[in-house]
Enzyme design. Structure first.
Site, PDB file in Angstrom:
ATOM      1  N   TRP A  26       0.834  -1.203   0.000  1.00 24.16           N
ATOM      2  CA  TRP A  26       0.000   0.000   0.000  1.00 24.16           C
ATOM      3  C   TRP A  26       0.872   1.258   0.000  1.00 24.16           C
ATOM      4  CZ3 TRP A  26      -0.386   3.971   3.652  1.00 24.16           C
ATOM      5  CH2 TRP A  26      -1.450   4.861   3.464  1.00 24.16           C
ATOM      6  N   HIS A  27       2.036   1.175   0.665  1.00 21.85           N
ATOM      7  CA  HIS A  27       2.883   2.363   0.752  1.00 21.85           C
ATOM      8  C   HIS A  27       3.559   2.707  -0.563  1.00 21.85           C
ATOM      9  CE1 HIS A  27       2.453   1.839   5.108  1.00 21.85           C
ATOM     10  NE2 HIS A  27       2.832   3.084   5.207  1.00 21.85           N
ATOM     11  N   GLY A  28       3.717   1.732  -1.441  1.00 22.04           N
ATOM     12  CA  GLY A  28       4.342   2.052  -2.711  1.00 22.04           C
ATOM     13  C   GLY A  28       4.512   0.820  -3.565  1.00 22.04           C
TER      14      GLY A  28
END
Length: 517
Positions: A318-320
């Site tokens: 989700w962060h990248g």
């Protein structure tokens, strides 16, 4: 528009506040005004993505209304899939296309896909809303109310990720004491601005010097590796917690109390405690809408470990879109599994675990584990992350600047005898980096958090109810100075000084780290 910009601090925020107060007696007009300000705030960055934001709001409002009237598992699945497909395209299409190119030597499926601002945050909020509509937990909202809930400018760009049940009742019945709200909110905002512009941006060059320079990380030795990673650990904490404070402070000026997002995470004694204190609203979302639906801890030990790993892997992704983020999530999943296994195997050590030496060791070990994971989170490639972690483990030896060795006399000879060599790096930068790390570490482990400092004035949503307040983490390991804000002349002058210091650094405008996620 950035919180740490002249346009926001001296134009949008005061204008939104003044007109909002003038419309305080007209609910619909006030909601419309705040919605207009929020959309203007979003469009300022790049207006091309405003239709996308409005489209997702309209889609989820319609689907939510249908789910509330006639709950349907298929419609819920379709709504969630549509949201995830949107975020998957913008965030991961290019990543998977490039992965296929590397593995199969195929032509790229996608070119460069620009990431719309805040898509991760407003998508998560709306998925939670759909799930609650299906479960009968979401009441009926007007379209303008729902649009304001999703786009409310203090929390739109990077959170905190808010739940409709936390914010909507406050939008309908905001706290009316504008003088108190302005004072408390302004103080929290000033503290957040200082944390971002002075502290986070101040220590950032020492992290960038390691991560952004291939010559620096290619064969980095022990001390420069740790200095760079510790600098990043402190930078991202003060950057993101500063942003969260600014969001909480700005919303409070309008009588809205947002949920906490940080609560002394580096004082944690376990990884699970770290996640109860770091990016708290994301942790709550992953727990409530991913870990528990996966089965939580209902299917035995192995099932629990599997669900923890899946949750952290998806949290990392989700962060990248990158393998470094996947590995970062895998590390935290592994940490959680090891911690739970250790806790189970040593459950009979209840008394020794309360001793301060055990707690100190647990806090240090947790911080080291988090720092190793940060190396993967920050690095631009797996190769650079691996080199930096090897340096942190002493693979490339230990050295310090020769300019310092010249001033140490026999001390340098003694260090040489135990295997600590010298290198040609800057002695001035070495000393200044240590001073920055020492100063920021003292703030982390000695000073109260913003919300602890403001605790007598309900500085966040959790402080508005005794039950919710009792569930907050304790102060964590370490000593906390007994500083508590009061509306006094002393604190007015002190906070004014902090605000001026933050504003004077505005010409060196920098983005928040979490904008890229």
């Amino acid at each position: 528009m950035l919180f740490n910009s002249y346009e926001f601090i001296f134009l949008l925020l005061p204008m939104a506040f003044v007109v909002g107060q003038l419309l305080a007696g007209n609910y619909r007009a006030r909601v419309g005004w705040l919605l207009a300000c929020s959309l203007f705030f979003y469009a300022w960055w790049n207006p091309i993505y405003l239709p996308l934001l409005l489209g997702t709001i309209l889609f989820n409002f319609v689907v939510g209304a249908r789910l509330r009237v006639r709950p349907s598992r298929w419609m819920l699945a379709a709504g969630v899939t549509a949201n995830l497909s949107l975020i998957a395209y913008f965030k991961y299409a290019e990543f998977f296309s490039n992965t296929l190119v590397d593995l199969l030597d195929t032509p790229p499926l996608f070119g460069h896909v620009a990431l719309p601002l805040a898509i991760s945050f407003f998508t998560f909020q709306q998925i939670a809303y759909l799930a609650d509509c299906y479960s009968g937990l979401a009441p009926e909202y007007r379209p303008s109310e729902y649009a304001l809930f999703v786009s409310f400018f203090p929390q739109l760009i990077a959170g905190p990720i808010v739940h409709h049940s936390e914010v909507m009742p406050q939008l309908r019945s905001p706290e009316r004491d504008w003088c108190r709200n302005l004072s408390v909110g302004g103080t929290i905002f000033a503290l957040g601005l200082f944390k971002k512009t002075v502290l986070a941006d101040g220590v950032a060059p020492y992290a960038n010097a390691l991560f952004d320079d291939p010559q620096a990380w290619a064969s980095v030795s022990f001390l420069p590796a740790w200095i760079g990673v510790l600098a990043y650990a402190l930078q991202i904490y003060f950057d993101f917690s500063g942003y969260s404070d600014m969001a909480i402070g700005a919303a409070r000026m309008f009588g809205i109390k947002l949920p906490l997002n940080f609560f002394a995470p580096y004082r944690s004694e376990t990884i699970s405690e770290f996640w109860r204190r770091w990016h708290m609203t994301l942790s709550h979302f992953l727990r409530d809408y991913l870990y528990i639906p996966l089965g939580g801890n209902r299917f035995g030990t192995l099932g629990r470990y599997r669900n923890l790993m899946i949750t952290m892997l998806l949290g990392g992704l989700w962060h990248g879109a990158g393998w470094t983020f996947v590995l970062w999530g895998a590390l935290h999943g592994s940490y959680l599994i090891i911690q739970h296994g250790w806790s189970h195997a040593t459950s009979w050590l209840e008394y020794p675990k309360k001793h301060c030496l055990y707690r100190l060791g647990a806090c240090v070990l947790t911080f080291i584990a988090v720092d190793i994971a940060w190396a993967y989170f920050r690095a631009s490639s797996l190769a650079s992350a691996n080199q930096i972690v090897l340096g942190m483990l002493g693979y490339n030896g230990v050295s310090y600047p020769s300019a310092i060795a010249l001033r140490m006399g026999k001390g340098a000879e003694w260090l040489s005898q135990i295997g600590i060599g010298v290198d040609g790096s800057s002695g001035t930068q070495f000393v200044s980096s240590l001073l920055w790390l020492a100063g920021l570490s003292a703030i982390v482990w000695l000073m109260p958090t913003t919300q602890q400092f403001m605790r007598n004035f309900e500085p966040a949503w959790e402080y508005t109810d005794a039950t919710r307040r009792s569930k907050l983490p304790d102060r964590g390991f370490g000593v906390t100075l007994p500083l508590v804000w009061t509306p006094s002349l002393f604190w007015s002058l002190a906070i004014s000084f902090i605000a001026v210091a933050g504003i004077l650094t505005l010409p060196e405008l920098s983005e928040f780290l979490y904008f890229q996620f």
